[in-house]
Design a protein around this motif. Structure first.
Motif, PDB file in Angstrom:
ATOM      1  N   ASP A  21     -27.576   2.654  78.570  1.00 23.16           N
ATOM      2  CA  ASP A  21     -27.950   2.239  79.913  1.00 23.16           C
ATOM      3  C   ASP A  21     -27.132   1.012  80.314  1.00 23.16           C
ATOM      4  O   ASP A  21     -26.765   0.199  79.488  1.00 23.16           O
ATOM      5  N   ARG A  22     -26.850   0.885  81.567  1.00 24.42           N
ATOM      6  CA  ARG A  22     -26.086  -0.252  82.054  1.00 24.42           C
ATOM      7  C   ARG A  22     -26.994  -1.447  82.359  1.00 24.42           C
ATOM      8  O   ARG A  22     -26.598  -2.387  83.029  1.00 24.42           O
ATOM      9  N   LEU A  23     -28.185  -1.397  81.827  1.00 23.60           N
ATOM     10  CA  LEU A  23     -29.163  -2.445  82.043  1.00 23.60           C
ATOM     11  C   LEU A  23     -28.783  -3.730  81.320  1.00 23.60           C
ATOM     12  O   LEU A  23     -29.055  -4.821  81.792  1.00 23.60           O
ATOM     13  N   PHE A  24     -28.135  -3.624  80.181  1.00 22.24           N
ATOM     14  CA  PHE A  24     -27.829  -4.771  79.346  1.00 22.24           C
ATOM     15  C   PHE A  24     -26.433  -5.288  79.612  1.00 22.24           C
ATOM     16  O   PHE A  24     -25.494  -4.527  79.799  1.00 22.24           O
ATOM     17  N   GLY A  25     -26.284  -6.621  79.582  1.00 20.20           N
ATOM     18  CA  GLY A  25     -24.969  -7.225  79.656  1.00 20.20           C
ATOM     19  C   GLY A  25     -24.365  -7.278  78.263  1.00 20.20           C
ATOM     20  O   GLY A  25     -25.064  -7.201  77.272  1.00 20.20           O
ATOM     21  N   VAL A  26     -23.064  -7.402  78.179  1.00 18.08           N
ATOM     22  CA  VAL A  26     -22.396  -7.482  76.881  1.00 18.08           C
ATOM     23  C   VAL A  26     -21.706  -8.834  76.790  1.00 18.08           C
ATOM     24  O   VAL A  26     -20.761  -9.108  77.528  1.00 18.08           O
ATOM     25  N   PRO A  27     -22.195  -9.706  75.899  1.00 20.81           N
ATOM     26  CA  PRO A  27     -21.571 -11.029  75.771  1.00 20.81           C
ATOM     27  C   PRO A  27     -20.184 -10.936  75.149  1.00 20.81           C
ATOM     28  O   PRO A  27     -19.909 -10.061  74.331  1.00 20.81           O
ATOM     29  N   GLN A  28     -19.308 -11.847  75.535  1.00 18.17           N
ATOM     30  CA  GLN A  28     -17.937 -11.818  75.039  1.00 18.17           C
ATOM     31  C   GLN A  28     -17.827 -12.365  73.620  1.00 18.17           C
ATOM     32  O   GLN A  28     -17.272 -11.725  72.751  1.00 18.17           O
ATOM     33  N   HIS A  29     -18.350 -13.551  73.396  1.00 18.62           N
ATOM     34  CA  HIS A  29     -18.230 -14.200  72.086  1.00 18.62           C
ATOM     35  C   HIS A  29     -19.629 -14.485  71.566  1.00 18.62           C
ATOM     36  O   HIS A  29     -20.296 -15.397  72.020  1.00 18.62           O
ATOM     37  N   TYR A  30     -20.043 -13.682  70.600  1.00 16.47           N
ATOM     38  CA  TYR A  30     -21.390 -13.818  70.059  1.00 16.47           C
ATOM     39  C   TYR A  30     -21.371 -13.345  68.618  1.00 16.47           C
ATOM     40  O   TYR A  30     -20.814 -12.291  68.313  1.00 16.47           O
ATOM     41  N   GLU A  31     -21.954 -14.112  67.734  1.00 12.85           N
ATOM     42  CA  GLU A  31     -21.909 -13.812  66.304  1.00 12.85           C
ATOM     43  C   GLU A  31     -22.598 -12.498  65.947  1.00 12.85           C
ATOM     44  O   GLU A  31     -22.152 -11.772  65.076  1.00 12.85           O
ATOM     45  N   TYR A  32     -23.715 -12.198  66.586  1.00 12.56           N
ATOM     46  CA  TYR A  32     -24.503 -11.011  66.249  1.00 12.56           C
ATOM     47  C   TYR A  32     -24.211  -9.876  67.214  1.00 12.56           C
ATOM     48  O   TYR A  32     -25.080  -9.121  67.573  1.00 12.56           O
ATOM     49  N   ARG A  33     -22.977  -9.774  67.649  1.00  9.28           N
ATOM     50  CA  ARG A  33     -22.587  -8.772  68.627  1.00  9.28           C
ATOM     51  C   ARG A  33     -22.408  -7.413  67.950  1.00  9.28           C
ATOM     52  O   ARG A  33     -21.538  -7.238  67.106  1.00  9.28           O
ATOM     53  N   PHE A  34     -23.300  -6.490  68.292  1.00  7.94           N
ATOM     54  CA  PHE A  34     -23.186  -5.091  67.887  1.00  7.94           C
ATOM     55  C   PHE A  34     -23.015  -4.294  69.166  1.00  7.94           C
ATOM     56  O   PHE A  34     -23.248  -4.794  70.257  1.00  7.94           O
ATOM     57  N   ASP A  35     -22.631  -3.054  69.045  1.00 13.90           N
ATOM     58  CA  ASP A  35     -22.629  -2.230  70.244  1.00 13.90           C
ATOM     59  C   ASP A  35     -24.093  -1.928  70.609  1.00 13.90           C
ATOM     60  O   ASP A  35     -25.008  -2.073  69.796  1.00 13.90           O
ATOM     61  N   LEU A  36     -24.312  -1.542  71.839  1.00  3.57           N
ATOM     62  CA  LEU A  36     -25.680  -1.352  72.325  1.00  3.57           C
ATOM     63  C   LEU A  36     -26.402  -0.222  71.616  1.00  3.57           C
ATOM     64  O   LEU A  36     -27.621  -0.248  71.488  1.00  3.57           O
ATOM     65  N   THR A  37     -25.670   0.766  71.128  1.00  2.00           N
ATOM     66  CA  THR A  37     -26.313   1.847  70.390  1.00  2.00           C
ATOM     67  C   THR A  37     -26.918   1.317  69.088  1.00  2.00           C
ATOM     68  O   THR A  37     -28.033   1.686  68.727  1.00  2.00           O
ATOM     69  N   SER A  38     -26.212   0.441  68.405  1.00  4.27           N
ATOM     70  CA  SER A  38     -26.750  -0.156  67.179  1.00  4.27           C
ATOM     71  C   SER A  38     -27.998  -0.971  67.474  1.00  4.27           C
ATOM     72  O   SER A  38     -29.009  -0.855  66.771  1.00  4.27           O
ATOM     73  N   TRP A  39     -27.931  -1.799  68.513  1.00  3.11           N
ATOM     74  CA  TRP A  39     -29.110  -2.575  68.893  1.00  3.11           C
ATOM     75  C   TRP A  39     -30.244  -1.647  69.318  1.00  3.11           C
ATOM     76  O   TRP A  39     -31.418  -1.926  69.043  1.00  3.11           O
ATOM     77  N   GLY A  40     -29.907  -0.558  69.977  1.00  3.72           N
ATOM     78  CA  GLY A  40     -30.932   0.402  70.376  1.00  3.72           C
ATOM     79  C   GLY A  40     -31.663   0.978  69.182  1.00  3.72           C
ATOM     80  O   GLY A  40     -32.898   1.072  69.176  1.00  3.72           O
ATOM     81  N   TRP A  41     -30.925   1.360  68.154  1.00  3.76           N
ATOM     82  CA  TRP A  41     -31.563   1.902  66.950  1.00  3.76           C
ATOM     83  C   TRP A  41     -32.378   0.843  66.222  1.00  3.76           C
ATOM     84  O   TRP A  41     -33.456   1.130  65.700  1.00  3.76           O
ATOM     85  N   ILE A  42     -31.882  -0.386  66.190  1.00 10.19           N
ATOM     86  CA  ILE A  42     -32.634  -1.475  65.558  1.00 10.19           C
ATOM     87  C   ILE A  42     -33.971  -1.658  66.265  1.00 10.19           C
ATOM     88  O   ILE A  42     -35.032  -1.728  65.626  1.00 10.19           O
ATOM     89  N   HIS A  43     -33.948  -1.730  67.590  1.00  8.46           N
ATOM     90  CA  HIS A  43     -35.188  -1.926  68.348  1.00  8.46           C
ATOM     91  C   HIS A  43     -36.099  -0.710  68.274  1.00  8.46           C
ATOM     92  O   HIS A  43     -37.326  -0.851  68.270  1.00  8.46           O
ATOM     93  N   LEU A  44     -35.517   0.459  68.207  1.00  9.62           N
ATOM     94  CA  LEU A  44     -36.328   1.671  68.089  1.00  9.62           C
ATOM     95  C   LEU A  44     -37.085   1.694  66.758  1.00  9.62           C
ATOM     96  O   LEU A  44     -38.290   1.970  66.729  1.00  9.62           O
ATOM     97  N   VAL A  45     -36.409   1.372  65.680  1.00  5.04           N
ATOM     98  CA  VAL A  45     -37.055   1.354  64.362  1.00  5.04           C
ATOM     99  C   VAL A  45     -38.140   0.281  64.309  1.00  5.04           C
ATOM    100  O   VAL A  45     -39.255   0.517  63.819  1.00  5.04           O
ATOM    101  N   ILE A  46     -37.842  -0.888  64.839  1.00  8.39           N
ATOM    102  CA  ILE A  46     -38.843  -1.962  64.855  1.00  8.39           C
ATOM    103  C   ILE A  46     -40.018  -1.580  65.747  1.00  8.39           C
ATOM    104  O   ILE A  46     -41.178  -1.844  65.409  1.00  8.39           O
ATOM    105  N   GLY A  47     -39.747  -0.931  66.868  1.00  9.06           N
ATOM    106  CA  GLY A  47     -40.823  -0.486  67.754  1.00  9.06           C
ATOM    107  C   GLY A  47     -41.742   0.521  67.083  1.00  9.06           C
ATOM    108  O   GLY A  47     -42.967   0.435  67.204  1.00  9.06           O
ATOM    109  N   VAL A  48     -41.163   1.463  66.360  1.00  8.58           N
ATOM    110  CA  VAL A  48     -41.979   2.447  65.634  1.00  8.58           C
ATOM    111  C   VAL A  48     -42.827   1.737  64.587  1.00  8.58           C
ATOM    112  O   VAL A  48     -44.025   2.022  64.433  1.00  8.58           O
ATOM    113  N   ALA A  49     -42.225   0.787  63.864  1.00  6.13           N
ATOM    114  CA  ALA A  49     -42.977   0.042  62.847  1.00  6.13           C
ATOM    115  C   ALA A  49     -44.121  -0.736  63.479  1.00  6.13           C
ATOM    116  O   ALA A  49     -45.244  -0.756  62.952  1.00  6.13           O
TER     117      ALA A  49
END
Length: 110
Positions: A21-49
């Motif tokens: 989704d184009r809802l999220f912005g993408v920071p240029q310089h950030y230490e924990y920068r993953f692509d949005l799909t990776s963050w999506g799966w992380i949040h999905l797993v945490i949400g299920v838990a």
């Protein structure tokens, strides 16, 4: 109930990230920068838990409190790392996670 709410919000956040989704912005310089799909799966797993632990808490399962504290703490940390992508949502869920942590820690002490 707050665990279920935090879980549902994380699920929605995960689905939006996986759907690219184009809802999220993408920071240029950030230490924990993953692509949005990776963050999506992380949040999905945490949400299920969080939803599973929330249901366990409603059913008064013995391991519910400890699992709730752990899941809410992990959710808080991941939301903190996600702030540059969508600050308002992340800070709102972080506040909810802090309320959950405070409530569960207060119950555990009493």
């Amino acid at each position: 109930m707050p665990l279920l709410l935090s879980g549902v919000l994380s699920l929605l956040q995960g689905i939006a990230g996986i759907a690219k989704d184009r809802l999220f912005g993408v920071p240029q310089h950030y230490e924990y920068r993953f692509d949005l799909t990776s963050w999506g799966w992380i949040h999905l797993v945490i949400g299920v838990a969080l939803v599973i632990v929330g249901v366990a808490m409603l059913r008064s399962v013995s391991w519910g409190r400890a699992a709730g504290l752990t899941a809410a703490a992990i959710s808080l940390i991941t939301q903190f790392m996600f702030i540059p992508y969508y600050p308002l949502w992340s800070i709102s869920v972080m506040a909810l996670d802090l309320i959950i942590l405070w409530g569960l820690a207060r119950i555990a002490i009493a």
